[in-house]
Write an enzyme that holds these catalytic residues in place. Structure first.
Site, PDB file in Angstrom:
ATOM      1  CB  CYS A 126      49.953 102.088  82.229  1.00 15.39           C
ATOM      2  SG  CYS A 126      49.854 101.882  84.004  1.00 15.39           S
ATOM      3  CG  HIS A 273      47.684  99.324  80.315  1.00 16.27           C
ATOM      4  ND1 HIS A 273      48.686  98.556  80.863  1.00 16.27           N
ATOM      5  CD2 HIS A 273      47.156 100.049  81.341  1.00 16.27           C
ATOM      6  CE1 HIS A 273      48.757  98.806  82.157  1.00 16.27           C
ATOM      7  NE2 HIS A 273      47.833  99.716  82.474  1.00 16.27           N
ATOM      8  CG  ASN A 303      48.204  97.774  85.667  1.00 20.29           C
ATOM      9  OD1 ASN A 303      49.188  97.854  84.941  1.00 20.29           O
ATOM     10  ND2 ASN A 303      47.423  98.813  85.918  1.00 20.29           N
TER      11      ASN A 303
HETATM   12  N1  COA Z   1      37.940  92.981  97.711  1.00 19.42           N
HETATM   13  C1  COA Z   1      36.688  93.086  98.190  1.00 19.42           C
HETATM   14  N2  COA Z   1      36.041  94.268  98.206  1.00 19.42           N
HETATM   15  C2  COA Z   1      36.693  95.343  97.748  1.00 19.42           C
HETATM   16  C3  COA Z   1      38.003  95.288  97.242  1.00 19.42           C
HETATM   17  C4  COA Z   1      38.638  94.038  97.252  1.00 19.42           C
HETATM   18  N3  COA Z   1      39.886  93.850  96.800  1.00 19.42           N
HETATM   19  N4  COA Z   1      38.381  96.527  96.839  1.00 19.42           N
HETATM   20  C5  COA Z   1      37.347  97.334  97.074  1.00 19.42           C
HETATM   21  N5  COA Z   1      36.329  96.629  97.631  1.00 19.42           N
HETATM   22  C6  COA Z   1      35.018  97.095  98.055  1.00 19.42           C
HETATM   23  C7  COA Z   1      35.026  98.569  98.429  1.00 19.42           C
HETATM   24  O1  COA Z   1      35.441  98.739  99.768  1.00 19.42           O
HETATM   25  C8  COA Z   1      33.580  98.936  98.227  1.00 19.42           C
HETATM   26  O2  COA Z   1      32.840  98.497  99.321  1.00 19.42           O
HETATM   27  P1  COA Z   1      31.618  99.372  99.892  1.00 19.42           P
HETATM   28  O3  COA Z   1      30.627  99.435  98.744  1.00 19.42           O
HETATM   29  O4  COA Z   1      31.166  98.600 101.066  1.00 19.42           O
HETATM   30  O5  COA Z   1      32.224 100.708 100.208  1.00 19.42           O
HETATM   31  C9  COA Z   1      33.162  98.074  97.023  1.00 19.42           C
HETATM   32  O6  COA Z   1      34.107  96.998  96.971  1.00 19.42           O
HETATM   33  C10 COA Z   1      33.181  98.821  95.714  1.00 19.42           C
HETATM   34  O7  COA Z   1      34.417  99.510  95.625  1.00 19.42           O
HETATM   35  P2  COA Z   1      34.786 100.416  94.394  1.00 19.42           P
HETATM   36  O8  COA Z   1      36.124 101.036  94.634  1.00 19.42           O
HETATM   37  O9  COA Z   1      33.621 101.323  94.094  1.00 19.42           O
HETATM   38  O10 COA Z   1      34.876  99.294  93.266  1.00 19.42           O
HETATM   39  P3  COA Z   1      34.904  99.478  91.714  1.00 19.42           P
HETATM   40  O11 COA Z   1      33.836  98.684  91.128  1.00 19.42           O
HETATM   41  O12 COA Z   1      35.043 100.932  91.324  1.00 19.42           O
HETATM   42  O13 COA Z   1      36.283  98.774  91.352  1.00 19.42           O
HETATM   43  C11 COA Z   1      38.550  99.220  90.768  1.00 19.42           C
HETATM   44  C12 COA Z   1      37.501  99.275  91.851  1.00 19.42           C
HETATM   45  C13 COA Z   1      39.887  99.694  91.348  1.00 19.42           C
HETATM   46  C14 COA Z   1      38.704  97.770  90.314  1.00 19.42           C
HETATM   47  C15 COA Z   1      38.118 100.103  89.576  1.00 19.42           C
HETATM   48  O14 COA Z   1      37.767 101.393  90.031  1.00 19.42           O
HETATM   49  C16 COA Z   1      39.199 100.257  88.551  1.00 19.42           C
HETATM   50  O15 COA Z   1      39.572  99.301  87.898  1.00 19.42           O
HETATM   51  N6  COA Z   1      39.690 101.479  88.321  1.00 19.42           N
HETATM   52  C17 COA Z   1      40.746 101.714  87.362  1.00 19.42           C
HETATM   53  C18 COA Z   1      42.022 101.201  87.934  1.00 19.42           C
HETATM   54  C19 COA Z   1      43.139 101.188  86.965  1.00 19.42           C
HETATM   55  O16 COA Z   1      42.989 100.770  85.860  1.00 19.42           O
HETATM   56  N7  COA Z   1      44.300 101.659  87.413  1.00 19.42           N
HETATM   57  C20 COA Z   1      45.508 101.620  86.688  1.00 19.42           C
HETATM   58  C21 COA Z   1      45.494 102.543  85.548  1.00 19.42           C
HETATM   59  S1  COA Z   1      46.905 102.338  84.596  1.00 19.42           S
END
Ligand code: COA
Length: 346
Positions: A126, A273, A303
């Protein structure tokens, strides 16, 4: 000598997929996606559209903008003439037309009729557009004889996500953005400083496995029967990427300001980004930067990886929100892991 962005363009596929559309098929909700990412919708290319097709459309828009500035002939004729003035095409993507070769930039070069341009792809996740601008600046050095570069970020991420994985597929969208970058020789006629002022580029290869497409390369080549199962897709350690992103965005903003000896008040707009609104908000909070300083369009496009910054620049540019002389900061991070930022006087 200065390196200036003289035109921009973007291509957004018409098909819009909202959070509600996803919630109808997956165990997710509009409320969860919005509160965890800031995303409301994403645009998805149809199955006949490849990375180069979106890149081409964004590039054409930028070339037409140059043609209009130079003001001659009909639109198509103008654009074709401007394409001939390009010395290099740099295309950042994680989702090229073809694995390995040829580069998507070469496909674009041919379709644009940019016969005088060298063409290459860059793989910086990215951060591709941020890397691409600095590479363009290097290639346009006075000694080179080159004057104009086309820098593109283009992605068809929808084809490389696992649509059954609610943690991943909600995050990404398709699109392309382009900028035409020119070496101008006579900055003494204008303000003392102009164009691309400074760039920070960095990488932390220890994070390669945090955002990765495992299959298809020389490490894990396809074997007969592989494609009968799960198609190749991106896998991510979301928490690790999130932490890296907040740290790298915070440090890159601080370092750009310190190296240029300026304060954040002098920066008109930060164009980050668009990966997750919470990453931007967390970095802004740590640095005491008001949220309005950051331009966010993630709610509409999700994204789009290397395309997100040039799409945002084009939106701002066409809306008249980037005035000549404004100091703009881009900030990004992505697979690699890579990070970086540019300071640009518009
Ligand atoms: N809808 C509903 N629930 C969801 C979900 C969705 N789309 N995706 C995940 N969950 C759930 C998980 O299963 C988890 O449930 P649990 O607590 O029962 O196990 C809970 O939500 C929390 O999941 P988690 O992965 O810890 O969420 P988070 O707060 O870390 O958010 C991201 C996840 C992906 C949004 C976050 O980690 C993120 O933005 N990371 C960076 C990603 C990024 O920028 N990538 C590209 C880089 S260029």
């Amino acid at each position: 000598m200065a390196i200036e962005i003289i035109a921009t363009g973007r291509a957004i596929p018409p098909r819009r997929l909202t959070n509600h559309d996803l919630a109808a098929k997956l165990d997710t909700s509009d409320a969860w996606i919005r509160s965890h990412t800031g995303i409301g919708a994403r645009h998805i290319a149809d199955e006949d559209t490849a990375c180069s097709d979106l890149a081409l459309e964004a590039a054409r828009q930028a070339l037409v903008m140059v043609a209009a500035q130079e003001g001659s002939g009909n639109e198509t004729g103008d654009m074709t003439q401007v394409a001939l003035t390009l010395d290099v095409i740099i295309l950042g993507t994680a989702t090229p037309d073809y694995l390995g070769c040829p580069s998507t930039a070469c496909v674009v070069q041919d379709k644009l009729g940019a016969r005088n341009a060298a063409a290459l792809d860059i793989t910086a996740g990215c951060s591709g557009f941020i890397y691409g601008l600095e590479i363009a600046a290097g290639l346009l050095g006075t000694r080179s004889g080159r004057k104009r570069a086309l820098v593109i970020g283009s992605e068809i991420l929808s084809r490389f996500v696992d649509w059954t994985d609610r943690g991943m597929c909600i995050l990404f969208g398709d699109g392309a953005g382009a900028a035409i970058v020119e070496r101008t020789e006579n900055p003494s006629a204008g303000p003392a400083k102009q164009g691309l002022l400074r760039t920070i580029l960095g990488a932390d290869g220890s994070g390669t496995e945090h955002l990765i497409m495992w299959r298809g390369g020389s490490r894990n080549p396809y074997k007969p029967g592989d494609l009968d199962g799960m198609p190749p897709h991106i896998e991510m350690n979301g928490r690790a990427v999130y932490n890296f992103a907040v740290k790298s965005v915070t440090e890159t903003i601080e370092n750009l300001l310190a190296q240029e000896n300026i304060t954040i008040n002098e920066v008109s707009r930060i164009v980050p980004h668009q990966a997750n609104a919470r990453i931007v908000q967390a970095a802004g909070k740590r640095l005491g930067i008001p949220e309005e300083k950051f331009f966010l369009n993630i709610q509409e496009y999700a994204n789009t990886s290397a395309a997100s910054i040039p799409i945002a620049l084009d939106e701002l540019n066409r809306a008249g929100e980037l005035r000549k002389g404004d100091l703009i900061m881009t900030i990004g991070f992505g697979a690699g892991l890579t990070y970086g930022g540019n300071l640009i006087i518009w």
